[in-house]
Design an enzyme around this catalytic site. Structure first.
Site, PDB file in Angstrom:
ATOM      1  CB  ALA A  17     -28.918  -1.177  11.210  1.00 56.76           C
ATOM      2  NE  ARG A  28     -31.354 -17.778   7.795  1.00 56.71           N
ATOM      3  CZ  ARG A  28     -32.618 -17.405   7.751  1.00 56.71           C
ATOM      4  NH1 ARG A  28     -33.321 -17.616   6.650  1.00 56.71           N
ATOM      5  NH2 ARG A  28     -33.195 -16.851   8.794  1.00 56.71           N
ATOM      6  CB  ALA A  40     -16.808   0.658  19.955  1.00 55.77           C
ATOM      7  CB  ALA A  47     -33.398   1.420  16.842  1.00 58.78           C
ATOM      8  CB  CYS A  49     -34.394   6.116  14.108  1.00 58.77           C
ATOM      9  SG  CYS A  49     -33.323   6.076  12.656  1.00 58.77           S
ATOM     10  CG  HIS A  66     -34.795  -5.271  15.868  1.00 57.70           C
ATOM     11  ND1 HIS A  66     -36.046  -4.699  15.793  1.00 57.70           N
ATOM     12  CD2 HIS A  66     -34.867  -6.409  15.131  1.00 57.70           C
ATOM     13  CE1 HIS A  66     -36.831  -5.444  15.042  1.00 57.70           C
ATOM     14  NE2 HIS A  66     -36.144  -6.491  14.631  1.00 57.70           N
ATOM     15  NE  ARG A  76     -30.719 -13.763  13.952  1.00 54.13           N
ATOM     16  CZ  ARG A  76     -31.217 -12.639  13.472  1.00 54.13           C
ATOM     17  NH1 ARG A  76     -30.413 -11.758  12.880  1.00 54.13           N
ATOM     18  NH2 ARG A  76     -32.506 -12.373  13.574  1.00 54.13           N
ATOM     19  CE  LYS A 362     -55.124  23.900   2.561  1.00 55.28           C
ATOM     20  NZ  LYS A 362     -55.522  25.251   3.055  1.00 55.28           N
TER      21      LYS A 362
END
EC number: 1.8.1.18
Length: 446
Positions: A17, A28, A40, A47, A49, A66, A76, A362
């Site tokens: 990321a 850009r 590597a 991702a 996660c 992604h 790019r 609560k």
């Protein structure tokens, strides 16, 4: 008078990321520059996660990227090298091991974005078949393949942090018998106060054999893992997940003489510059500062990692921007119980020397007359001297909007009075007229 554009070469170590955010930002702002990324593995902009959800089977493995490599290369203009391990770093060049041998590449700017690695306990049996970490996309692939080829009924998870909790859910959802072995006295103990973790532990114990304050001595098996032995017992295991923490990959940075911070990660300033000229660091390999305390912290999380990469790339390309630091905002869940935090816990605030007061409430997520309301608990920590909100923790249902709102409040130095008078949205299908976060501010007083 014609302006001559000087082409520079930017080398980025790591295609996760932070690395790809930095690379994309440089291209850009400076499309004529040569931006090289060395990753590597064969995975880019990955991702991690999402690993538990691939293991659970609710997401395909390829979705862990992604963007595919072609987006970065063709759209790019980034010179992306996959399966390319940087093995040496020196002033002005890096040496890389690729499929066709070792090569050297020069750099004008260098970015360390090579992340962190699992801390594997130094015990017997960690190299047995069926023993895994859950750190990178290849781990998800390996776990799924192992489950398809072998009978897996009993799963042991070593560790009680975020990864351990999410992996426990992944296996429980598949009907596996799960044992979680935690060295400490409770799960998530470094991130949350006890009254908060007590609630999610209650849910966890309904589905998992939770073993607290046990130390794993060894993992046993012949051809593959068969059991885990602790100082308190033995547990059958067809598959083991080691979720015992991570450490920043600082070895290459040390080669260059880059300063390592007090947290053990690479020291950076607000521009993500390291102690070496024209060398930057971003993501899980870098430390930063805490927004509230100003202290150096290492918070290896995806949102700040992406932003660190963006900041590093911007500054390299000449557009000055500062990274303000982190609050350590996190959220996760086990089945239908969510847990999250932002800022300081009571334990952390006391350790930092604050004179504090706290409240634990609560509430319901809907008015009493509207169907579908669920329980939510919130804990707030406040500085007695200034009434400044220092941290918020939440557990239960629909916690994300409360944690995100609290994070914005902390970034803006809100007092409890500011929090109380924040004009939050209300309609019965969405929230009670007194939102739980506003109630928390009222109970904390101002």
């Amino acid at each position: 008078m014609r302006v001559v554009k000087v082409k520079k070469t930017v080398v980025i170590i790591g295609g996760g990321a932070a690395g790809m955010s930095a690379a994309s930002r440089v291209k850009r702002l400076k499309p004529e520059w040569d931006v090289k990324v060395f990753e590597a593995t064969e995975w880019v902009s990955h991702a991690p996660c999402g690993i538990p959800y691939v293991v659970e089977g609710i997401s395909p493995t390829e979705k862990l990227m992604h963007y595919p490599p072609e987006v970065f290369i063709k759209k790019r203009g980034i010179d992306l090298h996959l399966n390319a391990e940087v093995i040496e770093v020196d002033t002005g060049y890096v040496r890389v091991r690729e499929k066709d041998g070792e090569k050297s590449y020069e750099w004008d700017y260098l970015v360390f974005a090579n992340g962190a690695s699992p801390q594997v306990p130094a015990i017997e049996g960690v190299d047995l078949k069926g023993v895994f970490t859950a750190d990178l996309p290849p781990d998800a692939v390996a776990i799924r393949e192992y489950m398809e080829k072998n009978r897996v009924e009993d799963v042991v998870i070593v560790g009680g942090g975020y990864i351990g909790l999410e992996m426990a859910e992944a296996f429980v959802a598949q009907g596996k018998r799960v044992t979680m072995i935690v060295r400490g006295e409770r799960i998530l103990r470094r991130s949350f106060d006890k009254e908060v973790t007590d609630i999610i532990e209650e849910k966890l114990k309904q589905h998992v054999n939770l073993r607290l304050q046990e130390i794993v001595l060894r993992i046993e098996g012949k051809d593959r893992v068969e059991k885990v032995v602790t100082d308190a017992g033995e547990y059958r295991a067809d598959l083991v997940i080691l979720a015992t923490g991570i450490k920043p990959n600082i070895e290459l940075a040390r080669q260059l003489g880059v300063r390592i911070g007090e947290t053990g990660a690479i020291w950076t300033n607000e521009k993500m510059q390291t102690s070496v000229e024209n060398v930057y660091a971003a993501g899980d390999v870098a430390e930063t500062k805490h927004v509230i305390t100003g202290r150096r912290v290492w918070v290896p999380l995806a949102p700040p990692g992406n932003k660190m990469g963006y900041v590093a790339g911007s500054n390299i390309a000449g557009k000055e921007i500062h990274f303000p630091g982190v609050l350590g905002t996190t959220v996760t869940k086990f089945l239908d119980v969510e847990i999250g935090k932002t800022g300081l816990t009571e334990t952390e605030a006391l350790k930092e020397g604050y004179d504090i007061r706290t409240a634990f409430i609560k509430a319901s997520t809907r008015p009493h007359y509207y169907p579908g309301g669920k329980e939510i608990w919130l804990k707030g920590v406040v500085d007695n001297e200034t009434n400044r909100l220092l941290g918020v923790q939440a557990v239960g249902a629909e916690i994300l909007p409360r944690i995100d709102a609290a994070a914005a409040m902390l970034m803006a130095n809100f007092t409890t009075k500011d929090a109380f008078f924040t004009d939050l949205a209300y309609a019965p299908p969405f929230a009670p007229v007194w939102d739980p976060l506003v109630v928390l501010a009222r109970v904390l007083k101002f």
